[in-house]
Design an enzyme around this catalytic site. Structure first.
Site, PDB file in Angstrom:
ATOM      1  N   SER A 132       0.803  -1.088   0.096  1.00 13.64           N
ATOM      2  CA  SER A 132      -0.199   0.057   0.047  1.00 13.64           C
ATOM      3  C   SER A 132       0.779   1.130   0.005  1.00 13.64           C
ATOM      4  O   SER A 132       2.136   1.176   0.639  1.00 13.64           O
ATOM      5  CB  SER A 132      -0.789   0.019   1.123  1.00 13.64           C
ATOM      6  OG  SER A 132      -1.623   1.134   1.529  1.00 13.64           O
ATOM      7  N   TYR A 183      -2.424  -1.471  10.144  1.00 13.47           N
ATOM      8  CA  TYR A 183      -2.377  -1.687   8.544  1.00 13.47           C
ATOM      9  C   TYR A 183      -1.061  -1.542   8.181  1.00 13.47           C
ATOM     10  O   TYR A 183      -0.392  -2.178   7.316  1.00 13.47           O
ATOM     11  CB  TYR A 183      -3.595  -0.862   8.097  1.00 13.47           C
ATOM     12  CG  TYR A 183      -3.689  -1.163   6.621  1.00 13.47           C
ATOM     13  CD1 TYR A 183      -4.428  -2.010   6.101  1.00 13.47           C
ATOM     14  CD2 TYR A 183      -3.397   0.105   5.934  1.00 13.47           C
ATOM     15  CE1 TYR A 183      -4.608  -1.981   4.552  1.00 13.47           C
ATOM     16  CE2 TYR A 183      -3.312  -0.150   4.483  1.00 13.47           C
ATOM     17  CZ  TYR A 183      -4.174  -1.149   3.892  1.00 13.47           C
ATOM     18  OH  TYR A 183      -4.133  -1.186   2.443  1.00 13.47           O
TER      19      TYR A 183
HETATM   20  N1  LIG Z   1      -8.579   0.134  -2.007  1.00 16.74           N
HETATM   21  C1  LIG Z   1      -7.432   0.665  -1.471  1.00 16.74           C
HETATM   22  O1  LIG Z   1      -7.559   1.901  -1.479  1.00 16.74           O
HETATM   23  C2  LIG Z   1      -6.261  -0.013  -1.398  1.00 16.74           C
HETATM   24  C3  LIG Z   1      -4.995   0.950  -1.210  1.00 16.74           C
HETATM   25  C4  LIG Z   1      -3.849   0.406  -0.899  1.00 16.74           C
HETATM   26  C5  LIG Z   1      -3.784  -1.064  -0.721  1.00 16.74           C
HETATM   27  N2  LIG Z   1      -4.947  -1.942  -0.609  1.00 16.74           N
HETATM   28  C6  LIG Z   1      -4.931  -3.213  -0.451  1.00 16.74           C
HETATM   29  O2  LIG Z   1      -5.232  -3.916  -1.698  1.00 16.74           O
HETATM   30  C7  LIG Z   1      -5.740  -5.381  -1.223  1.00 16.74           C
HETATM   31  C8  LIG Z   1      -7.328  -5.376  -1.779  1.00 16.74           C
HETATM   32  O3  LIG Z   1      -8.036  -4.430  -1.131  1.00 16.74           O
HETATM   33  P1  LIG Z   1      -9.771  -4.062  -1.720  1.00 16.74           P
HETATM   34  O4  LIG Z   1      -9.575  -2.495  -1.902  1.00 16.74           O
HETATM   35  O5  LIG Z   1      -9.930  -4.627  -3.116  1.00 16.74           O
HETATM   36  O6  LIG Z   1     -10.587  -4.426  -0.526  1.00 16.74           O
HETATM   37  P2  LIG Z   1     -11.775  -5.261  -0.611  1.00 16.74           P
HETATM   38  O7  LIG Z   1     -12.006  -5.194   0.995  1.00 16.74           O
HETATM   39  O8  LIG Z   1     -12.606  -4.935  -1.535  1.00 16.74           O
HETATM   40  O9  LIG Z   1     -11.193  -6.880  -0.718  1.00 16.74           O
HETATM   41  C9  LIG Z   1     -10.124  -7.642  -0.112  1.00 16.74           C
HETATM   42  C10 LIG Z   1     -10.466  -8.779  -0.153  1.00 16.74           C
HETATM   43  O10 LIG Z   1      -9.798  -9.712   0.842  1.00 16.74           O
HETATM   44  C11 LIG Z   1     -10.537 -10.585   1.315  1.00 16.74           C
HETATM   45  N3  LIG Z   1     -10.303 -11.210   2.849  1.00 16.74           N
HETATM   46  C12 LIG Z   1     -10.047 -10.389   3.875  1.00 16.74           C
HETATM   47  N4  LIG Z   1      -9.664 -11.313   4.804  1.00 16.74           N
HETATM   48  C13 LIG Z   1      -9.022 -12.709   4.183  1.00 16.74           C
HETATM   49  C14 LIG Z   1      -8.719 -13.596   4.792  1.00 16.74           C
HETATM   50  N5  LIG Z   1      -8.291 -13.778   5.887  1.00 16.74           N
HETATM   51  N6  LIG Z   1      -8.262 -14.684   3.948  1.00 16.74           N
HETATM   52  C15 LIG Z   1      -8.826 -14.378   2.608  1.00 16.74           C
HETATM   53  N7  LIG Z   1      -9.169 -13.346   2.030  1.00 16.74           N
HETATM   54  C16 LIG Z   1      -9.837 -12.335   2.647  1.00 16.74           C
HETATM   55  C17 LIG Z   1     -12.058 -10.028   1.596  1.00 16.74           C
HETATM   56  O11 LIG Z   1     -12.967 -10.850   1.817  1.00 16.74           O
HETATM   57  C18 LIG Z   1     -12.032  -9.037   0.091  1.00 16.74           C
HETATM   58  O12 LIG Z   1     -12.850  -9.776  -0.893  1.00 16.74           O
HETATM   59  C19 LIG Z   1      -5.777  -5.201   0.266  1.00 16.74           C
HETATM   60  O13 LIG Z   1      -4.487  -5.816   0.507  1.00 16.74           O
HETATM   61  C20 LIG Z   1      -5.582  -3.635   0.633  1.00 16.74           C
HETATM   62  O14 LIG Z   1      -4.886  -3.510   1.878  1.00 16.74           O
HETATM   63  C21 LIG Z   1      -6.036  -1.225  -1.309  1.00 16.74           C
END
Ligand SMILES: NC(=O)c1ccc[n+]([C@@H]2O[C@H](COP(=O)([O-])OP(=O)(O)OC[C@H]3O[C@@H](n4cnc5c(N)ncnc54)[C@H](O)[C@@H]3O)[C@@H](O)[C@H]2O)c1
Length: 254
Positions: free
Chosen positions: A139, A152
């Site tokens: 991230s 986080y």
């Molecule tokens: N959206 C953003 O702004 C952003 C920014 C930086 C990093 N990220 C990272 O990108 C990745 C995806 O995030 P997103 O925004 O699509 O979020 P999201 O919540 O839409 O998707 C995350 C997915 O991970 C799954 N998950 C959670 N715990 C789990 C577990 N123990 N085992 C298996 N699956 C699990 C959830 O059910 C969900 O489907 C994450 O690692 C997040 O930290 C997102």
């Protein structure tokens, strides 16, 4: 460019958000994908949408047994594993002084230990395939100190470091390991805390807008592909310039 024909890729947290988008683009680039998630209904729906080169496996990334089952399933279904996208994650939104120890530990378990177990478990299958590419979703919070992200941010800094260790240890085995650092991106995770799409909606960043899932997923597909054959240990910020530093849009003295 970014051709994944014949490659099989495991994408965790692939039921929705960035993971589902990475799966969509990977399939479009020719890959077989195994998307995994704790969200069974969403995961099955996403896999069904992607067609015959996609499978869904219920998977908690904190479980060693689940991880072995997922890697075995990918090999059984498609013959080998060439790519892993460690994308599953949960977020935080509490000041450090108010964060509970239990939730801090949970976030590290999912976001960091889950990535470690995934890397460790997939390596034998990648060795058998003659190499591979691991893409760890960190991230922007893994590149700077961001308030309200104690668990986080710590987990994402850890993912960034773990990626470099993997790159160093696995480079001669043709297994590349890189981290991707999305900025604020519109997904179910961020929509849930009020983030909105559109120009000007994120003013304290150089591009003044949040990212869209395909903009992150494109970078993931690039790192999975042989176009990135000499890229390992890299940290790819896809963040509209957020981590360049404070946004100062004037010239001193004017
Ligand atoms: N959206 C953003 O702004 C952003 C920014 C930086 C990093 N990220 C990272 O990108 C990745 C995806 O995030 P997103 O925004 O699509 O979020 P999201 O919540 O839409 O998707 C995350 C997915 O991970 C799954 N998950 C959670 N715990 C789990 C577990 N123990 N085992 C298996 N699956 C699990 C959830 O059910 C969900 O489907 C994450 O690692 C997040 O930290 C997102």
């Amino acid at each position: 460019m970014n051709d994944l024909t014949g490659k099989t890729v495991i994408i965790t947290g692939g039921a929705r958000g960035l993971g589902a988008e990475a799966a969509r683009l990977a399939v479009a680039a020719g890959a077989n994908v195994v998307i995994t998630d704790v969200l069974e209904e969403d995961g099955l729906a996403t896999a069904a949408e992607l067609g015959e080169r996609a499978r869904f496996a219920r998977h908690d990334v904190t479980s060693e047994e689940d991880w072995q089952r997922v890697v075995d399933h990918a090999v059984a279904e498609f013959g080998a594993v060439h790519g892993l996208v460690n994308n599953a994650g949960i977020s935080t939104g509490t000041l450090l002084a108010d964060e509970s120890v239990a939730y801090f530990r949970k976030v590290l378990d999912v976001n960091l230990t889950g990535v470690f177990i995934g890397m460790k478990t997939v390596v034998p299958a990648m060795r058998a395939a003659g190499g591979g590419s691991i893409v760890n979703i960190s991230s922007a919070a893994g590149l700077m100190g961001l308030a309200l992200t104690a668990g986080y941010g710590a987990s994402k800094w850890g993912v960034r470091g773990l990626s470099k260790i993997g790159a160093v240890e696995l480079g001669t085995e043709r297994i590349r390991v890189n981290s991707v650092h999305p900025g604020m991106t519109y997904t179910p995770m961020t929509a849930a805390v009020g983030i909105q799409q559109g120009e000007g909606n994120y003013p304290n960043t150089p591009m003044a807008r949040v990212g869209e899932a395909p903009e992150i997923a494109t970078a993931v597909v690039y790192l999975l592909s042989d176009d990135a054959s000499y890229v390992t240990g890299a940290e790819l910020a896809v963040d509209g310039g957020w981590t360049t530093g404070p946004t100062v849009k004037y010239v001193m003295g004017q």
